[in-house]
Design a protein around this motif. Sequence first.
Motif, PDB file in Angstrom:
ATOM      1  N   ASP A 177       0.847  -1.199   0.000  1.00 59.89           N
ATOM      2  CA  ASP A 177       0.000   0.000   0.000  1.00 59.89           C
ATOM      3  C   ASP A 177       0.878   1.242   0.000  1.00 59.89           C
ATOM      4  OD1 ASP A 177       0.918   0.416   2.582  1.00 59.89           O
ATOM      5  OD2 ASP A 177      -0.906  -0.333   3.546  1.00 59.89           O
ATOM      6  N   ILE A 212       0.707  -6.111   1.450  1.00 62.89           N
ATOM      7  CA  ILE A 212      -0.679  -6.549   1.601  1.00 62.89           C
ATOM      8  C   ILE A 212      -0.981  -7.787   0.760  1.00 62.89           C
ATOM      9  CG2 ILE A 212      -1.467  -4.213   2.169  1.00 62.89           C
ATOM     10  CD1 ILE A 212      -2.520  -3.981  -0.685  1.00 62.89           C
ATOM     11  N   THR A 272      -7.960  -7.572  -2.487  1.00 65.01           N
ATOM     12  CA  THR A 272      -8.344  -7.671  -1.079  1.00 65.01           C
ATOM     13  C   THR A 272      -7.109  -7.747  -0.205  1.00 65.01           C
ATOM     14  OG1 THR A 272      -8.422 -10.094  -1.086  1.00 65.01           O
ATOM     15  CG2 THR A 272     -10.431  -8.923  -1.722  1.00 65.01           C
ATOM     16  N   PHE A 273      -7.326  -7.463   1.081  1.00 65.21           N
ATOM     17  CA  PHE A 273      -6.277  -7.612   2.085  1.00 65.21           C
ATOM     18  C   PHE A 273      -6.936  -8.151   3.345  1.00 65.21           C
ATOM     19  CE2 PHE A 273      -3.682  -5.493   5.535  1.00 65.21           C
ATOM     20  CZ  PHE A 273      -2.659  -6.438   5.497  1.00 65.21           C
ATOM     21  N   VAL A 279      -9.800  -3.714  -0.583  1.00 66.63           N
ATOM     22  CA  VAL A 279      -8.994  -2.522  -0.315  1.00 66.63           C
ATOM     23  C   VAL A 279      -9.698  -1.311  -0.907  1.00 66.63           C
ATOM     24  CG1 VAL A 279      -6.854  -3.850  -0.284  1.00 66.63           C
ATOM     25  CG2 VAL A 279      -7.608  -2.778  -2.419  1.00 66.63           C
ATOM     26  N   TYR A 302      -1.477   1.535  -5.702  1.00 64.50           N
ATOM     27  CA  TYR A 302      -0.685   0.565  -4.946  1.00 64.50           C
ATOM     28  C   TYR A 302       0.607   0.256  -5.733  1.00 64.50           C
ATOM     29  CZ  TYR A 302      -4.893   0.048  -2.175  1.00 64.50           C
ATOM     30  OH  TYR A 302      -5.958   0.307  -1.381  1.00 64.50           O
TER      31      TYR A 302
END
Length: 689
Positions: A630, A636, A654-655, A660, A665
Motif C-alpha cells: 500500500d 498486503i 483484497t487484504f 482494499v 498501490y
Amino acid sequence: MHKPMNKYIELILLIVFSFSVGYSQPVNDECESAIILENVDDWCSADGQFNNINATESLLGAPDCWDASTHDVWFRFTATATAVNIFVSGAGNEGNLKKPMVALYVDNGCYGTFYQKKCKLDFNNSNSVELTDAALIVGESYLIRVDGQSGNMGTFKICIKNFNPPVEPGQDCATAALLCDKSPFVVKYVSGAGADPDETTNTCISEEKQTTWFKWVAKNNGTLTFTLTPIQITDDLDFVVFELPNGYDDCSGKQSLRCNATFGGNYAPCGPKTGLDLLSTDLEENYNCDAGEDGFVKYIDMQQGHAYALVVNNWSASGNGFSIEFGGTGEFEGPEPDFVFDPPTGLRCEDSIQITDVTDYKLGSIVERKWTFGRDASPQLRQGDGPYKVFYDSYGWKSVTLTVKSDKGCVSTKVKDIWMEPCCEDLPVNERLKIMVDSVVNPICAGDANGIITVSGIRGDPYYRFSIQDTNFNYNPIFNNLSQGIYKVYIVDKKGCRDSIYVDIVDPEKLIADAGPDQTLDLGDHTFMNGDYFPKNYNVSQQWFPPYNMVDSTDFDTEVFPYNTTTYTLRVTQDSTGCVAEDQMTISVKTNRLVRIPNVFTPNGDGMNDMFTAYNLKAATGIDEMRIYDRWGELIYDAKDIPLGDPSKGWDGTFKGKKVLPGVYVYLFMIRFLDDKVIPYAGDITVLR
C-alpha cells in the motif's frame, strides 16, 4: 563464419584420451623418430625428461633379455669412444617408470635386420637399469631402446657416458689401475675391500667396504679436481686422495691429502656427487653432512713427477659402480698415442691408405697396441705395431682408433678422422645407380601429414641410404608423415654415387562443411539452421554441437530454440575415411524481456478485469514471486510460483479478506525467463471500484 578443420576421428579420440592422463604419444615412439643424443661423453637428461607413456609397440619384437616390448621409445647417438655406459632411472626424483629395460643396437636406419649388441633389465627392483658395452666402433651410429617390464609406463632420466676405458682397477693400492690421462670413464661394478682391507686406517673412512684404487704421476705442476657420480643415485661414495712419496709402484708411507666420508646419496642434503672442486676450502669432511659441508673438499696442487693414489669406497656396498670426470690444470703422465696417414688427403674409397704409429712415450715402452680402423675398413681390427695398409670400401668420414698400453700398465686412446672421397666412376646410363619409386600413399584427409613414399635402388653398390633433405641419409627407404607437396628423394650408395627423383604427394579433394550464415533473433523465437557440405560425391554423416534445444542434431536442416547467444558447430564425417570437416555459425539472441503489466484493474466481481497479474509477450515462463504494497509500504499481498497471464491467479484487490480502498498501490514481480534468469519488474497499479 567458416572454420574448416580436417583430421581423423581416431586421432581425435587418441588425443582426448592422452590428455585425460596428461601425456600425448612420445615423439620418439618409433625407431625412425629416435631422439638424437649429442655430446655423449658425459651427458644426463633432466629428471623425468623422457617417458614411454602411450608409446606403441614396435614391430621389431622384444630384445633377448626383455620379457616383452609394449611401450618402447628410441634414442640415437654416434660413438666418439670405444665404450659406453647407459643408465636409465625411474627411481626417486628421477622419474616413475617401474623396472625399466634398455637395449643397444647397431644403427641400421631402422630398416631391415636389427643387430642387437646388449640388453639389460632391472633385476633387483631398484627402478633403474645400467648397460655397458666396451666394443663400439668410433664413428658408428647406435640405437638405444627403452621400455618398462610388464607393460609399465612412466617418466625416466637417461644418462650416457661414451669413454675409452682404462685398465681394470684393483681393490688395493698395490693393484691400482695406473691412469695415463684425465679422460672420463665409468667403473661398472665394485666388490669387496681387497686383500688389505685396512689401507684407509687413520683417514676419515673408518671401514673399507667396496674399494677401487687408481694411481697416476703428475706430468706438470697444476691443480686437480674431479667429480664422482654413483651409477645408483642412492649410493654413498667416500674417497681418499694420497700422495705416494716413494713412487707410483710403492704404496708404503702413503700420505692422506684429502678425505671425504660425508653421507651422500640422492636423498641426503649433500647429494649423490662428491669429489674435489675449486670452491671448497675444507680438506676433510666426515659423516652426516654437517652445516657448511657440501660433499666436496678442496682441490690439490700436483707437483710434476710426484705420484698420487685415489681410493673410492662404496659405503652402501650395493655393488654398483660410478663415473669419474677430472678437471684442473694438472695433467697425468702417460704415453701420447698418435699415428699418421699416408697419403694424408686426397683419398678416394677403394684406395688403400697406410697408417703408421708415431706414439711418443719417454718414460717407458709401449707393450700393446690395439687398432680399430672404422666402418667398412679392411682390416677393421688389428693388434700390433704396424704400419698397416687399410682399404675402405665406402666413402665418407672414417674414424681410426689407437689404444696403447705402457709397460707401467696405463692405457691411453687416440681417435683421428680421415675423409674418403666418393669413387663413383662415369658409367654408361644403363649401368648407373638409379632410384625407383616403389609406392606412394597419399594423405587420407586433405591437410594431414600421413603420406608415405617408398623407394628403392637398382645398380650401383647396394649399400643404399636415402634422404628427402639431402642430409641425414639412412638405410630406411620409407618416408612417413608427409603432407601434400613435391619431394625430392635422394639415394647414395657406399661408393658415393648419387641419384634423385621428384615425387608428388597429393591431397584428396578437401571435405568442407558449411554451417550457414550467422543469425540474430529475439529470446523466445526459434529458427532453422541449414547446413551443407562439399564435395557432394562423398558419403557423410553429420552432427550439430551443442545438441541442445534443437529438433534433430543429426539433420543438416534442423529447427533450434536457443535461449542464449550460441555458437553451433556442424561436424561432417566422411564415411569411408573418417575424415572430418567442421564449420561454425553463431545465433545471437537479443534479450528483449517483454512482459505486459496492466496499470489499472477493477476488482468489482463483474468477471472483467477482476484479477491483477503479469502477461507474457514472448520469453517469460513464470512468476517466481508477486508482491503488492500500500502507499505506506505495508505488504498486503505476497504469492510465489504462479503462472503468467492466468486470470484465476493473481491479486483480487483484497487484504485479509476485505476489499482494499480504491487508490494507487505498488507492485513487484520477480519474473523468470527461458534462459532461467529472474528479472524484477516494479510499478504502480490503480484500483478502481
